[in-house]
Design a protein around this motif. Structure first.
Motif, PDB file in Angstrom:
ATOM      1  N   ASN A   1       0.797  -1.222   0.100  1.00  0.00           N
ATOM      2  CA  ASN A   1       0.032  -0.055   0.146  1.00  0.00           C
ATOM      3  C   ASN A   1       1.118   1.209   0.171  1.00  0.00           C
ATOM      4  OD1 ASN A   1      -2.497  -1.097   0.084  1.00  0.00           O
ATOM      5  ND2 ASN A   1      -2.392  -1.513   2.119  1.00  0.00           N
ATOM      6  N   GLN A   2       1.900   1.159   0.751  1.00  0.00           N
ATOM      7  CA  GLN A   2       3.146   1.992   0.634  1.00  0.00           C
ATOM      8  C   GLN A   2       4.327   1.522   0.639  1.00  0.00           C
ATOM      9  OE1 GLN A   2       4.416   5.029   0.114  1.00  0.00           O
ATOM     10  NE2 GLN A   2       2.864   6.632  -0.282  1.00  0.00           N
ATOM     11  N   VAL A   3       5.421   2.393   0.599  1.00  0.00           N
ATOM     12  CA  VAL A   3       6.729   1.776   0.735  1.00  0.00           C
ATOM     13  C   VAL A   3       7.023   1.274   1.990  1.00  0.00           C
ATOM     14  CG1 VAL A   3       7.662   3.373  -1.082  1.00  0.00           C
ATOM     15  CG2 VAL A   3       7.898   4.089   1.251  1.00  0.00           C
ATOM     16  N   LEU A   4       8.052   0.241   2.120  1.00  0.00           N
ATOM     17  CA  LEU A   4       8.143  -0.528   3.102  1.00  0.00           C
ATOM     18  C   LEU A   4       8.485   0.226   4.693  1.00  0.00           C
ATOM     19  CD1 LEU A   4       8.611  -3.486   4.309  1.00  0.00           C
ATOM     20  CD2 LEU A   4      10.926  -3.219   3.937  1.00  0.00           C
ATOM     21  N   GLU A   5       9.161   1.135   4.620  1.00  0.00           N
ATOM     22  CA  GLU A   5       9.520   2.127   5.817  1.00  0.00           C
ATOM     23  C   GLU A   5       8.134   2.648   6.095  1.00  0.00           C
ATOM     24  OE1 GLU A   5      12.291   2.471   7.464  1.00  0.00           O
ATOM     25  OE2 GLU A   5      13.331   0.923   5.883  1.00  0.00           O
ATOM     26  N   LYS A   6       7.333   3.036   5.384  1.00  0.00           N
ATOM     27  CA  LYS A   6       6.157   3.869   5.978  1.00  0.00           C
ATOM     28  C   LYS A   6       4.935   2.764   6.374  1.00  0.00           C
ATOM     29  CE  LYS A   6       6.307   7.722   2.882  1.00  0.00           C
ATOM     30  NZ  LYS A   6       5.569   8.624   1.685  1.00  0.00           N
ATOM     31  N   ILE A   7       4.867   1.717   5.895  1.00  0.00           N
ATOM     32  CA  ILE A   7       3.864   0.949   6.235  1.00  0.00           C
ATOM     33  C   ILE A   7       4.470   0.096   7.569  1.00  0.00           C
ATOM     34  CG2 ILE A   7       2.630   0.481   3.931  1.00  0.00           C
ATOM     35  CD1 ILE A   7       4.764  -2.418   5.114  1.00  0.00           C
ATOM     36  N   THR A   8       5.853  -0.061   7.722  1.00  0.00           N
ATOM     37  CA  THR A   8       6.316  -0.847   8.705  1.00  0.00           C
ATOM     38  C   THR A   8       6.162   0.164  10.117  1.00  0.00           C
ATOM     39  OG1 THR A   8       8.011  -1.757   7.583  1.00  0.00           O
ATOM     40  CG2 THR A   8       8.440  -1.843  10.361  1.00  0.00           C
ATOM     41  N   ASP A   9       6.190   1.597  10.023  1.00  0.00           N
ATOM     42  CA  ASP A   9       6.245   2.475  10.950  1.00  0.00           C
ATOM     43  C   ASP A   9       4.614   2.611  11.249  1.00  0.00           C
ATOM     44  OD1 ASP A   9       6.732   5.042  12.606  1.00  0.00           O
ATOM     45  OD2 ASP A   9       5.713   5.917  11.194  1.00  0.00           O
ATOM     46  N   ASN A  10       3.531   2.534  10.370  1.00  0.00           N
ATOM     47  CA  ASN A  10       2.218   2.501  10.655  1.00  0.00           C
ATOM     48  C   ASN A  10       1.874   1.287  11.475  1.00  0.00           C
ATOM     49  OD1 ASN A  10       1.871   4.707   9.003  1.00  0.00           O
ATOM     50  ND2 ASN A  10       1.116   3.547   7.296  1.00  0.00           N
ATOM     51  N   ALA A  11       2.340   0.047  11.199  1.00  0.00           N
ATOM     52  CA  ALA A  11       2.161  -1.029  11.941  1.00  0.00           C
ATOM     53  C   ALA A  11       2.597  -1.008  13.398  1.00  0.00           C
ATOM     54  CB  ALA A  11       2.963  -2.253  11.472  1.00  0.00           C
ATOM     55  N   LEU A  12       3.785  -0.310  13.606  1.00  0.00           N
ATOM     56  CA  LEU A  12       4.344  -0.100  14.804  1.00  0.00           C
ATOM     57  C   LEU A  12       3.385   1.109  15.664  1.00  0.00           C
ATOM     58  CD1 LEU A  12       8.295   0.107  14.077  1.00  0.00           C
ATOM     59  CD2 LEU A  12       7.013  -1.599  15.337  1.00  0.00           C
ATOM     60  N   ARG A  13       2.912   1.949  14.959  1.00  0.00           N
ATOM     61  CA  ARG A  13       2.041   3.142  15.678  1.00  0.00           C
ATOM     62  C   ARG A  13       0.669   2.359  16.219  1.00  0.00           C
ATOM     63  NH1 ARG A  13       3.094   8.741  13.941  1.00  0.00           N
ATOM     64  NH2 ARG A  13       5.135   8.872  13.039  1.00  0.00           N
ATOM     65  N   ILE A  14       0.173   1.511  15.128  1.00  0.00           N
ATOM     66  CA  ILE A  14      -1.203   0.752  15.518  1.00  0.00           C
ATOM     67  C   ILE A  14      -0.977  -0.009  16.753  1.00  0.00           C
ATOM     68  CG2 ILE A  14      -2.729  -0.952  14.870  1.00  0.00           C
ATOM     69  CD1 ILE A  14      -3.438   1.536  13.659  1.00  0.00           C
TER      70      ILE A  14
END
Length: 317
Positions: free
Chosen positions: A40-53
């Motif tokens: 859905n987005q580049v790896l760094e961004k979606i990994t950060d999203n997972a951690l934030r959730i």
């Protein structure tokens, strides 16, 4: 005894909701880890999203970064639907957690090998990580109970007329997974488009507790793209793959032989289902084709209410 699962994802609004749905039912689903993959987005961004959730709900679940792009070619993202961050809408505080030092494949391998029980994989994204795992370590197939994935569709696509996003991004990986011999339950567009939440229900979420409000805000943004595409209601794609594990009786399914087209100019990424009455192919996929929408939405609301109560109690409210 709770079913051990690994969630492979690319948050993503509906990925985030699927994670919340699974975490609300820790008595049924034991989330051993979460892996991320470019989608859905580049790896760094979606990994950060997972951690934030996970930080928002105070969940201590390890996260491992996986493949940044598909097995072949360049990454196609879902920015048009998910925004510049991959999860636009609510503003979540930064996470203090960091991904594991292990990459996703090694992380999954260790979890699967060390588990006394077979692991169920729940991919909600392009299937690159799963294909890499099965190709590098084919022996782990015997320790995987099932793959409950969101992807594909046996009637139509959404990126193209024939291909759904997760499969379209990495059809070569998808083909490896579909032909792996592991039991697969497929939540494709045939069912996920029917698992829609409507505006009045989204507004109701925003009148509830903190996790419900978060989901309402996620859906406010996520529904913008759906409206542009002419949809009434907002399809909850990824949560279907989790909901089936919790309550399979909510769904109707067909057992079909499904493979993935990797070469056709008009059909690349298509999940090709053999729907003939007589066929030489043995079924390899349980394809979900319908859902009790009301019961599905009730499950979501009840699950988020659980998390609201738990989070407020943890905050001493």
């Amino acid at each position: 005894m709770a079913t051990p699962i690994i969630i492979d994802c690319d948050p993503g609004h509906d990925d985030a909701i699927a994670i919340l749905l699974a975490y609300a039912h820790r008595d049924v689903l034991d989330i051993r880890g979460i892996t991320t993959v470019g989608g859905n987005q580049v790896l760094e961004k979606i990994t950060d999203n997972a951690l934030r959730i996970l930080s928002f709900i105070e969940a201590d679940i390890p996260v491992a970064k996986g493949a940044a792009g598909p097995l072949l070619g360049k990454l196609v993202t879902g920015e048009e639907a998910h925004g510049e961050s991959g999860m636009d809408g609510p503003v979540l505080p930064p996470s203090l957690a960091r991904p594991t030092d292990q990459g996703a494949v090694e992380f999954m391998l260790e979890l699967i090998r060390s588990s006394d029980d077979k692991i169920t994989l729940v991919p909600l994204a392009p299937l690159t990580n799963i294909a890499l795992l099965l190709t590098a370590y084919p022996e782990v197939k015997d320790k995987i109970e099932r793959i409950s994935l969101m992807g594909g569709g046996i009637s139509y696509g959404n990126v193209t007329s024939t291909a759904e996003f997760n499969i379209y991004v990495d059809p070569e990986a998808a083909r490896i997974v579909y032909e792996s011999g592991i039991p697969i339950t497929m939540s494709g567009l045939d069912v996920t488009d029917k698992a829609a939440i409507f505006e009045d229900e989204i507004e109701e979420l925003k009148r509830r507790g903190p996790v419900s409000v978060l989901v309402g805000e996620l859906l406010d943004f996520y529904s913008i793209y759906g409206k542009k595409m002419g949809y009434v209601g907002n399809a909850l794609h990824d949560p279907c793959a989790v909901a089936w594990l919790l309550h399979p009786e909510l769904f109707q399914s067909r057992h079909l032989h499904v493979t993935v087209e990797t070469e056709g100019k008009q059909t690349r990424g298509m999940t090709v289902a053999d729907q003939r009455k007589k066929t030489e192919h043995a079924p390899n996929v349980e394809v979900l084709v319908d859902v009790d929408r009301t019961a599905f939405i009730n499950l979501l609301f009840d699950s988020l209410a659980r998390l609201d109560q738990q989070l407020l109690a943890a905050r001493g409210v």
